[in-house]
Motif scaffolding. Structure first.
Motif, PDB file in Angstrom:
ATOM      1  N   ASN A  35     -24.698 -20.606 -45.185  1.00 42.96           N
ATOM      2  CA  ASN A  35     -24.571 -19.678 -44.064  1.00 42.96           C
ATOM      3  C   ASN A  35     -24.386 -20.408 -42.735  1.00 42.96           C
ATOM      4  O   ASN A  35     -24.191 -19.775 -41.710  1.00 42.96           O
ATOM      5  CB  ASN A  35     -25.808 -18.770 -43.986  1.00 42.96           C
ATOM      6  CG  ASN A  35     -27.101 -19.569 -43.882  1.00 42.96           C
ATOM      7  OD1 ASN A  35     -27.158 -20.722 -44.286  1.00 42.96           O
ATOM      8  ND2 ASN A  35     -28.134 -18.950 -43.364  1.00 42.96           N
ATOM      9  N   LEU A  36     -24.429 -21.744 -42.743  1.00 42.50           N
ATOM     10  CA  LEU A  36     -24.242 -22.523 -41.522  1.00 42.50           C
ATOM     11  C   LEU A  36     -22.766 -22.858 -41.331  1.00 42.50           C
ATOM     12  O   LEU A  36     -22.020 -23.006 -42.298  1.00 42.50           O
ATOM     13  CB  LEU A  36     -25.041 -23.823 -41.589  1.00 42.50           C
ATOM     14  CG  LEU A  36     -26.550 -23.678 -41.700  1.00 42.50           C
ATOM     15  CD1 LEU A  36     -27.195 -25.046 -41.846  1.00 42.50           C
ATOM     16  CD2 LEU A  36     -27.114 -22.953 -40.505  1.00 42.50           C
ATOM     17  N   THR A  37     -22.370 -23.002 -40.080  1.00 38.13           N
ATOM     18  CA  THR A  37     -20.987 -23.377 -39.799  1.00 38.13           C
ATOM     19  C   THR A  37     -20.814 -24.885 -39.979  1.00 38.13           C
ATOM     20  O   THR A  37     -21.797 -25.643 -39.953  1.00 38.13           O
ATOM     21  CB  THR A  37     -20.603 -23.012 -38.354  1.00 38.13           C
ATOM     22  OG1 THR A  37     -21.384 -23.799 -37.454  1.00 38.13           O
ATOM     23  CG2 THR A  37     -20.823 -21.537 -38.073  1.00 38.13           C
ATOM     24  N   SER A  38     -19.596 -25.306 -40.131  1.00 40.43           N
ATOM     25  CA  SER A  38     -19.298 -26.736 -40.222  1.00 40.43           C
ATOM     26  C   SER A  38     -19.720 -27.435 -38.940  1.00 40.43           C
ATOM     27  O   SER A  38     -20.208 -28.565 -38.964  1.00 40.43           O
ATOM     28  CB  SER A  38     -17.799 -26.961 -40.442  1.00 40.43           C
ATOM     29  OG  SER A  38     -17.411 -26.420 -41.670  1.00 40.43           O
ATOM     30  N   ARG A  39     -19.563 -26.760 -37.836  1.00 40.66           N
ATOM     31  CA  ARG A  39     -19.951 -27.327 -36.541  1.00 40.66           C
ATOM     32  C   ARG A  39     -21.455 -27.594 -36.490  1.00 40.66           C
ATOM     33  O   ARG A  39     -21.894 -28.639 -36.018  1.00 40.66           O
ATOM     34  CB  ARG A  39     -19.545 -26.395 -35.418  1.00 40.66           C
ATOM     35  CG  ARG A  39     -19.858 -26.941 -34.055  1.00 40.66           C
ATOM     36  CD  ARG A  39     -19.461 -25.950 -32.947  1.00 40.66           C
ATOM     37  NE  ARG A  39     -19.324 -26.675 -31.729  1.00 40.66           N
ATOM     38  CZ  ARG A  39     -18.212 -26.823 -31.045  1.00 40.66           C
ATOM     39  NH1 ARG A  39     -17.110 -26.268 -31.467  1.00 40.66           N
ATOM     40  NH2 ARG A  39     -18.187 -27.509 -29.940  1.00 40.66           N
ATOM     41  N   GLU A  40     -22.257 -26.643 -36.983  1.00 42.72           N
ATOM     42  CA  GLU A  40     -23.710 -26.831 -36.989  1.00 42.72           C
ATOM     43  C   GLU A  40     -24.108 -28.005 -37.878  1.00 42.72           C
ATOM     44  O   GLU A  40     -24.898 -28.861 -37.464  1.00 42.72           O
ATOM     45  CB  GLU A  40     -24.416 -25.559 -37.469  1.00 42.72           C
ATOM     46  CG  GLU A  40     -24.367 -24.418 -36.489  1.00 42.72           C
ATOM     47  CD  GLU A  40     -24.910 -23.135 -37.058  1.00 42.72           C
ATOM     48  OE1 GLU A  40     -25.682 -22.475 -36.343  1.00 42.72           O
ATOM     49  OE2 GLU A  40     -24.557 -22.781 -38.206  1.00 42.72           O
ATOM     50  N   CYS A  41     -23.558 -28.041 -39.081  1.00 40.79           N
ATOM     51  CA  CYS A  41     -23.886 -29.136 -40.001  1.00 40.79           C
ATOM     52  C   CYS A  41     -23.424 -30.474 -39.438  1.00 40.79           C
ATOM     53  O   CYS A  41     -24.154 -31.464 -39.495  1.00 40.79           O
ATOM     54  CB  CYS A  41     -23.248 -28.891 -41.367  1.00 40.79           C
ATOM     55  SG  CYS A  41     -24.003 -27.534 -42.268  1.00 40.79           S
ATOM     56  N   GLY A  42     -22.234 -30.501 -38.889  1.00 39.98           N
ATOM     57  CA  GLY A  42     -21.697 -31.733 -38.322  1.00 39.98           C
ATOM     58  C   GLY A  42     -22.476 -32.206 -37.116  1.00 39.98           C
ATOM     59  O   GLY A  42     -22.678 -33.412 -36.929  1.00 39.98           O
ATOM     60  N   SER A  43     -22.959 -31.270 -36.313  1.00 38.72           N
ATOM     61  CA  SER A  43     -23.728 -31.670 -35.131  1.00 38.72           C
ATOM     62  C   SER A  43     -25.054 -32.286 -35.532  1.00 38.72           C
ATOM     63  O   SER A  43     -25.528 -33.225 -34.885  1.00 38.72           O
ATOM     64  CB  SER A  43     -23.933 -30.474 -34.198  1.00 38.72           C
ATOM     65  OG  SER A  43     -24.735 -29.488 -34.793  1.00 38.72           O
ATOM     66  N   VAL A  44     -25.652 -31.798 -36.608  1.00 39.42           N
ATOM     67  CA  VAL A  44     -26.905 -32.389 -37.096  1.00 39.42           C
ATOM     68  C   VAL A  44     -26.634 -33.805 -37.596  1.00 39.42           C
ATOM     69  O   VAL A  44     -27.356 -34.748 -37.254  1.00 39.42           O
ATOM     70  CB  VAL A  44     -27.555 -31.525 -38.199  1.00 39.42           C
ATOM     71  CG1 VAL A  44     -28.728 -32.242 -38.840  1.00 39.42           C
ATOM     72  CG2 VAL A  44     -28.006 -30.191 -37.624  1.00 39.42           C
ATOM     73  N   GLY A  45     -25.587 -33.973 -38.382  1.00 43.51           N
ATOM     74  CA  GLY A  45     -25.231 -35.309 -38.873  1.00 43.51           C
ATOM     75  C   GLY A  45     -24.911 -36.267 -37.745  1.00 43.51           C
ATOM     76  O   GLY A  45     -25.344 -37.424 -37.749  1.00 43.51           O
ATOM     77  N   GLY A  46     -24.192 -35.793 -36.747  1.00 40.51           N
ATOM     78  CA  GLY A  46     -23.853 -36.630 -35.605  1.00 40.51           C
ATOM     79  C   GLY A  46     -25.081 -37.041 -34.821  1.00 40.51           C
ATOM     80  O   GLY A  46     -25.209 -38.189 -34.380  1.00 40.51           O
ATOM     81  N   GLU A  47     -26.013 -36.121 -34.650  1.00 33.74           N
ATOM     82  CA  GLU A  47     -27.249 -36.426 -33.928  1.00 33.74           C
ATOM     83  C   GLU A  47     -28.109 -37.418 -34.719  1.00 33.74           C
ATOM     84  O   GLU A  47     -28.754 -38.292 -34.145  1.00 33.74           O
ATOM     85  CB  GLU A  47     -28.033 -35.136 -33.656  1.00 33.74           C
ATOM     86  CG  GLU A  47     -29.228 -35.318 -32.755  1.00 33.74           C
ATOM     87  CD  GLU A  47     -28.883 -35.705 -31.333  1.00 33.74           C
ATOM     88  OE1 GLU A  47     -29.770 -36.257 -30.647  1.00 33.74           O
ATOM     89  OE2 GLU A  47     -27.748 -35.463 -30.890  1.00 33.74           O
ATOM     90  N   MET A  48     -28.086 -37.289 -36.046  1.00 33.91           N
ATOM     91  CA  MET A  48     -28.819 -38.247 -36.886  1.00 33.91           C
ATOM     92  C   MET A  48     -28.273 -39.660 -36.674  1.00 33.91           C
ATOM     93  O   MET A  48     -29.041 -40.606 -36.481  1.00 33.91           O
ATOM     94  CB  MET A  48     -28.700 -37.863 -38.370  1.00 33.91           C
ATOM     95  CG  MET A  48     -29.482 -36.651 -38.763  1.00 33.91           C
ATOM     96  SD  MET A  48     -29.169 -36.145 -40.473  1.00 33.91           S
ATOM     97  CE  MET A  48     -29.818 -37.528 -41.381  1.00 33.91           C
ATOM     98  N   VAL A  49     -26.959 -39.793 -36.697  1.00 32.18           N
ATOM     99  CA  VAL A  49     -26.333 -41.104 -36.503  1.00 32.18           C
ATOM    100  C   VAL A  49     -26.660 -41.638 -35.114  1.00 32.18           C
ATOM    101  O   VAL A  49     -27.008 -42.815 -34.951  1.00 32.18           O
ATOM    102  CB  VAL A  49     -24.805 -41.029 -36.727  1.00 32.18           C
ATOM    103  CG1 VAL A  49     -24.134 -42.320 -36.317  1.00 32.18           C
ATOM    104  CG2 VAL A  49     -24.501 -40.699 -38.173  1.00 32.18           C
TER     105      VAL A  49
END
Length: 60
Positions: A35-49
């Protein structure tokens, strides 16, 4: 080529880190994230990095 983890023990730690970052960002991660957008998932991954790089640089 088979997809395999180089360090299987790291999976739990990375999942906890992902959940922590998502919580800080207000993104609701769960066992099912369809139910999450690609933008939401990608922003979490980007913040992790970003956080991992900052931590590494502070140790130099």
């Amino acid at each position: 080529m088979a997809n395999r983890m180089l360090v299987p023990e790291a999976k739990n730690g990375l999942n906890k880190f992902k959940e922590e970052v998502a919580r800080e960002m207000g993104v609701q991660f769960s066992d099912y994230n369809g139910n999450l957008t690609s933008r939401e998932c990608g922003s979490v991954g980007g913040e992790m990095v970003k956080k991992m790089v900052e931590q590494y640089e502070s140790k130099l």
